[in-house]
Design a protein around this motif. Structure first.
Motif, short mmCIF file in Angstrom:
data_model
loop_
_atom_site.label_atom_id
_atom_site.label_comp_id
_atom_site.label_asym_id
_atom_site.label_seq_id
_atom_site.Cartn_x
_atom_site.Cartn_y
_atom_site.Cartn_z
N GLY A 54 -14.74 -56.49 1.63
CA GLY A 54 -14.02 -55.69 2.44
C GLY A 54 -12.78 -55.71 1.38
O GLY A 54 -12.31 -54.80 0.90
N MET A 55 -12.21 -56.96 0.68
CA MET A 55 -11.95 -57.63 -0.48
C MET A 55 -12.26 -56.12 -1.93
O MET A 55 -11.49 -55.37 -2.50
CB MET A 55 -11.86 -58.54 -1.29
CG MET A 55 -10.93 -59.36 0.16
SD MET A 55 -11.24 -61.28 -0.74
CE MET A 55 -12.87 -61.70 -0.37
N LEU A 56 -13.52 -55.87 -1.84
CA LEU A 56 -13.97 -55.36 -2.86
C LEU A 56 -13.19 -53.87 -2.69
O LEU A 56 -13.10 -53.19 -3.61
CB LEU A 56 -15.39 -55.46 -2.88
CG LEU A 56 -16.19 -53.66 -4.65
CD1 LEU A 56 -16.03 -54.79 -5.49
CD2 LEU A 56 -17.51 -54.25 -3.36
N GLY A 57 -13.83 -53.36 -1.38
CA GLY A 57 -13.17 -51.77 -1.30
C GLY A 57 -11.80 -52.24 -1.30
O GLY A 57 -10.88 -50.46 -1.64
N PHE A 58 -10.93 -53.15 -1.52
CA PHE A 58 -9.64 -52.60 -1.11
C PHE A 58 -9.43 -52.13 -2.65
O PHE A 58 -8.72 -52.00 -2.94
CB PHE A 58 -9.08 -54.05 -0.80
CG PHE A 58 -7.27 -53.98 -0.69
CD1 PHE A 58 -6.35 -53.62 0.41
CD2 PHE A 58 -6.83 -54.97 -2.09
CE1 PHE A 58 -4.83 -53.67 0.05
CE2 PHE A 58 -5.17 -55.14 -2.19
CZ PHE A 58 -4.56 -54.34 -0.97
N ALA A 59 -10.14 -53.65 -3.26
CA ALA A 59 -9.79 -53.31 -4.77
C ALA A 59 -9.72 -52.05 -5.41
O ALA A 59 -9.75 -51.72 -7.04
CB ALA A 59 -11.21 -54.92 -5.98
N ALA A 60 -11.37 -51.39 -5.43
CA ALA A 60 -11.89 -49.76 -5.81
C ALA A 60 -10.55 -49.12 -5.52
O ALA A 60 -10.55 -48.72 -6.31
CB ALA A 60 -12.79 -50.06 -4.85
N GLN A 65 -6.84 -45.06 -7.66
CA GLN A 65 -5.71 -44.92 -7.13
C GLN A 65 -5.22 -44.02 -8.96
O GLN A 65 -4.57 -43.98 -9.29
CB GLN A 65 -4.60 -45.87 -7.09
CG GLN A 65 -4.84 -45.16 -5.63
CD GLN A 65 -3.54 -45.89 -4.48
OE1 GLN A 65 -3.36 -47.17 -5.17
NE2 GLN A 65 -3.51 -45.64 -3.92
N TRP A 66 -6.19 -45.26 -9.48
CA TRP A 66 -5.28 -45.41 -10.85
C TRP A 66 -5.99 -44.07 -11.94
O TRP A 66 -5.60 -43.82 -12.72
CB TRP A 66 -5.80 -47.32 -12.04
CG TRP A 66 -5.79 -46.92 -13.83
CD1 TRP A 66 -4.04 -46.61 -14.33
CD2 TRP A 66 -7.07 -47.03 -14.24
NE1 TRP A 66 -4.75 -46.66 -15.54
CE2 TRP A 66 -6.03 -46.91 -15.52
CE3 TRP A 66 -7.97 -46.92 -14.09
CZ2 TRP A 66 -6.99 -46.81 -16.49
CZ3 TRP A 66 -9.16 -46.46 -15.33
CH2 TRP A 66 -8.49 -46.50 -16.59
N TRP A 67 -7.43 -43.80 -11.57
CA TRP A 67 -8.14 -43.40 -11.80
C TRP A 67 -7.38 -41.44 -12.07
O TRP A 67 -7.37 -40.74 -12.87
CB TRP A 67 -9.62 -43.28 -11.82
CG TRP A 67 -10.74 -42.53 -12.26
CD1 TRP A 67 -10.62 -41.10 -11.57
CD2 TRP A 67 -10.86 -41.81 -13.29
NE1 TRP A 67 -11.49 -40.22 -12.76
CE2 TRP A 67 -11.71 -41.28 -13.51
CE3 TRP A 67 -11.09 -43.26 -14.44
CZ2 TRP A 67 -12.68 -40.75 -15.01
CZ3 TRP A 67 -11.98 -42.82 -15.62
CH2 TRP A 67 -12.45 -41.66 -15.69
#
Length: 70
Positions: A54-60, A65-67
């Motif tokens: 779940g943390m990986l999804g949040f970081a992704a 968004q940046w991309w």
């Protein structure tokens, strides 16, 4: 305005850095669970994958968004 910042600025700051700090704390908790359960290397990997996905999804989300905004 609170302390010279708008509500949007405060919520944006805590959403980025507050949740990020909480995620690091959660990694510490996951590590403690793996160590106290004597899970071994494979068991610790499974615990980190299962609980940390779940943390990986949040970081992704931030990377996506940046991309899209650049």
């Amino acid at each position: 305005m609170i302390f010279g910042y708008t509500e949007a600025q405060i919520s944006g700051f805590f959403l980025t850095y507050g949740v990020g700090a909480f995620m690091l704390f959660m990694l510490f908790i996951i590590g403690q669970l793996a160590w106290q359960s004597k899970a071994g290397k494979f068991g610790a990997l499974v615990i980190f994958l299962g609980l940390g996905l779940g943390m990986l999804g949040f970081a992704a989300k931030f990377v996506i968004q940046w991309w899209l905004e650049r």
